[in-house]
Enzyme design. Sequence first.
Site: not given
Length: 530
Positions: A134, A278, A296
């Site tokens: 990520c 994250h 995202n």
Amino acid sequence: MNRIKLRIRFDFLNLISTLIFVFLFSTFFLSTNGFAINKSKISLHEIEKAIKEKGANWSAGTNRIWESDIDIQKKMLGAPIRPINEFTFITDDLSLFPQSSEETAPAPSFYDWSNVNGINYMGPVTNQGKCGSCVAFAAVSTLEGQVNITNGWPGFNMKFSEQHLFSCGGGECANGWSHYSAAQYLKDKGVPDEACFPYQSGGMGTDYACSKTCGNAIERSYKIRNYEEIRGLPYSTQIVVDALRTGPLMAVMTVYADFMSYTGGIYEHVIGDVVGGHAVTLVGYDNTLKYWIVKNSWGEDWGEKGYFRIKMDDDSDIGPQTIKFILTPFAAGAVTISSPLPREIIASDFYNVIIDTNYKEIIKVQLAAIVSNETKIFNAVKISETQYKVNLDTKAFKSGVYQTYAKVTKKDNNGNLKEYKSQIKRFYILHETPVIRLTMNSPKNGDKISDRIYVDFTGTGSPLPIHKLSFYYKNSDNVIKKVTSNEPAERTLLSWRTTATHNGKYEIWGEGCIKDYCIETSHINVTVEN
């Protein structure tokens, strides 16, 4: 002599004590970050009940991420939950920090870089898959948006390699990476175009060595000029709001179990333990309703078409952990291929390739295609002040994947002819019916299954790779549902949470597609018993 022995013994004990402390601190920080890590999943009913009781303004539901096992969810979270500087001494002496004297107009109450009067400055939503990459995805997303904004060109369409940044920067699928390390790598070494090292880690969470990148990655890499951490003394959301006025921010957040079920609205933590840290891209805000707008890297089928909104004061602590990239604008201009789009498959005999450039006093614009180590050149014709077109005869190409780039020829400041090239991009050309091989390895016909399972597929395509993989399950009432991956690898696991379905017999199968051509695996029957 005794004094020397005593000192050596004291130093040795100090060393041992320090090593024990570092070990315990590292274990605490890296594995839990000081939080209770979620060991089991909460139910959708519990989340919906908690949302109602708290009066929260978001909706929960089933989605591909929610359907995944807790271990897979953790693999999709690869950032530290707490930044290291949270453990450093913070002074109240503001004189130690440079203060800006520049007067700026008040920030608007709402701003969104993905929709500035209908114009999207951000790149497409991507999917990191089953890998804790990520940080690389958030860094690349932030960089791509900032390139567009810095150069005042929303359609510049540069695409950088997340795989190169992750693999060469030191990331690992199982352990993730640091957002500070990613920013420093972009400053020191930069990142090449996506075609240099296409993303591969998402299918099975497999790490790939940096040696797999293209041989000329250094000369194809783009560097940021600098980066800065957005922080203040004390922290306030206005600091982040002000930073967002000049572009997106790479951000880190703490993810709780209920976040996985997000389908829309303004998220706030209502129930569940920490799953992990994250990295995401902060693209905007609403200062009236007090929420952030965030991009995202879990695909467009999650959240609000890949984005989510989140309360500014949420437990996730997303605001205080942000980094801004500082870029140098392209002084003389730039050139890019704006069409075809990424992963678009060209199946017609002729295709209009669109080249955008803001260079002035151009002598010629051309498209270059690399074919069997040869470079074919096609001249472009001007169709507007900033656009050129190549009517590409695709019959001159065999079906396959090609690397292409655009180039502009003009005189430099000394009057000499000079070529200016775009990023290298991949073209997918298809003339014939492709060959697709797809096998569903498990479960097997007649299996009794329960809880959450992973349907295991292996698949290949020729002359192009499979670009979409779907898993279907049909109940006794002939109601069909599916789970889809738009970026499958040669081996891909798709999650089926059988506890969200009724017990009974199901017919299941897989489908692999290349453009409009699809094949199915054998249909088998399984029984769900929960």
